[in-house]
Design an enzyme around this catalytic site. Structure first.
Site, PDB file in Angstrom:
ATOM      1  CB  THR A   1      -0.908   0.013   1.247  1.00  0.00           C
ATOM      2  OG1 THR A   1      -1.560   1.281   1.357  1.00  0.00           O
ATOM      3  CG2 THR A   1      -0.104  -0.212   2.518  1.00  0.00           C
ATOM      4  CG  ASP A   2      -1.114   4.937  -1.044  1.00  0.00           C
ATOM      5  OD1 ASP A   2      -1.689   4.271  -0.154  1.00  0.00           O
ATOM      6  OD2 ASP A   2      -1.702   5.804  -1.722  1.00  0.00           O
ATOM      7  CD  GLU A   3      -3.472   3.499   4.388  1.00  0.00           C
ATOM      8  OE1 GLU A   3      -3.367   3.665   5.610  1.00  0.00           O
ATOM      9  OE2 GLU A   3      -4.488   3.043   3.850  1.00  0.00           O
ATOM     10  CE1 TYR A  37      -3.189  -2.507   5.703  1.00  0.00           C
ATOM     11  CE2 TYR A  37      -3.369  -0.146   5.271  1.00  0.00           C
ATOM     12  CZ  TYR A  37      -3.268  -1.449   4.813  1.00  0.00           C
ATOM     13  OH  TYR A  37      -3.227  -1.694   3.462  1.00  0.00           O
ATOM     14  CE  LYS A  45       0.236  -4.730   2.985  1.00  0.00           C
ATOM     15  NZ  LYS A  45       0.028  -6.105   2.450  1.00  0.00           N
TER      16      LYS A  45
END
Length: 363
Positions: free
Chosen positions: A144-146, A169, A173
């Protein structure tokens, strides 16, 4: 590089992006003619009903479902051997930020330990007699870009942006990304990795922003917005994401990561107004009346302000382009969610969970 791409294990294939990926692989566009083994533990967000048509047409021939936890090493080892897996596309993850704030442990277990277990089992299974690693196999990791943190008003995330996760979260990741790359550098495991922005489209779990808002508009419920709604996200239609993943799996350079973005930034409150407009057009409601149901609620802790992806690398190296405009994709998403009211309500009612417990959990 001569990847086999014959027996593909898709982890989390009963989830939103995973099930769409499986549908894509069975489409004529993909050109894939091998077998797909869907490995999913069927938690709250996994739904086999989203693959009922695939099961009917290909079940037992080219499509196989295995209910298994990716942390369960004996099960993963068995599946790798039984189906002679040569490719793993790893979607399985706990992905809801709010849930990670309420219960971080599950995210660490699934996203970190689950990814480690898959990597380690794959390394052992794909190791040749002389201890070196096969080069016709691949482990592709969906991220993810997060993991990059939060942007200001300008700038974009690139593949070399330093990681700065802000939630349990995104931290889980980020950890899994690092473990994936360590298995490439330390053990020579053939890997690729992609970091994607916000997905939208059919089969998305109804607690996520777009299906939740569409359902609430339909039912005349309030539309909750965090803070002032000024947080900005980059949105991509799920099919465009999966086309990118398939390109990476086929042509991506081993040991490389690729950012996948929609180049389509929307402030949350502005996006909500657009969803209201499209949903009201389908339902014959008045947008001005529905907008009165917008309720601003307390912002969540560590809420990143802006995400934006620079996807120059995948466009120039692999020739990827988006095919679905945001207007087209959002309209289709609204129509799909409205047309599948019973499907979505079935999930939220808990009836689907009872069916899983009866049919799968005792196996």
């Amino acid at each position: 590089m001569s990847r086999r791409l014959t027996n593909i294990m898709v982890t989390g294939g009963a989830g939103f992006i995973g099930c769409n990926f499986i549908h894509f692989l069975f489409s004529t566009e993909s050109g894939f003619t091998g077998k797909i083994i869907n490995v999913d533990s069927l938690t709250y967000a996994g739904n086999l009903e989203s693959l009922a048509d695939i099961e009917t047409e290909y079940g037992g021939k080219r499509y196989f479902f295995e209910k298994a936890d990716i942390c369960d090493r004996p099960q993963i080892e068995r599946i790798l051997k039984q189906y002679d897996i040569d490719t793993i596309v790893h979607f399985a993850a706990e992905s809801h930020v709010d849930r990670s704030i309420l219960g971080p442990e599950t995210f660490i277990r699934t996203n970190v330990m689950g990814t480690f277990t898959l990597l380690d089992c794959a390394r052992n299974y794909w190791k040749k007699a002389d201890g070196t690693m096969r080069d016709d196999v691949l482990f592709h990791h969906i991220s993810t870009d997060e993991v990059y943190g939060s942007l200001g008003e300008t700038g974009y995330f690139t593949e070399t942006t330093l990681y700065d996760p802000r939630s349990p979260y995104s931290a889980s990741k980020a950890s899994s990304d690092h473990i994936v790359m360590s298995y490439y550098h330390t053990f020579g495991l053939p890997v690729t990795l992609s970091n994607c922005t916000n997905n939208y489209g059919p089969y998305q779990f109804p607690e996520k922003l777009l299906p939740l808002m569409i359902a609430n508009i339909r039912d005349g419920k309030n539309l909750p917005v965090y803070g002032e709604g000024k947080n900005i996200r980059d949105w991509i239609y799920v099919e465009d994401h999966n086309r990118a993943v398939w390109l990476i799996v086929n042509k991506g350079r081993t040991g490389e990561k690729y950012n996948i973005g929609g180049e389509n930034e929307w402030q949350n409150i502005r996006l909500l107004h657009k969803v209201i407009e499209l949903t009201c057009a389908e339902l014959g409601k008045t947008p001005a009346e529905v907008e009165k149901t917008i309720v601003h609620v307390k912002d969540r802790p560590g809420h990143d302000m802006r995400y934006a992806i620079d996807c120059t690398k995948i466009k120039t190296e692999l020739g990827w382009t988006r095919k679905v405009t945001f207007e087209e994709g959002l309209k289709h998403t609204v129509q799909w969610n409205l047309a599948h009211k019973e499907w979505l309500d079935h999930i939220l009612s808990g009836e689907y969970t009872k069916w899983i417990e009866k049919n799968y959990n005792k196996r």
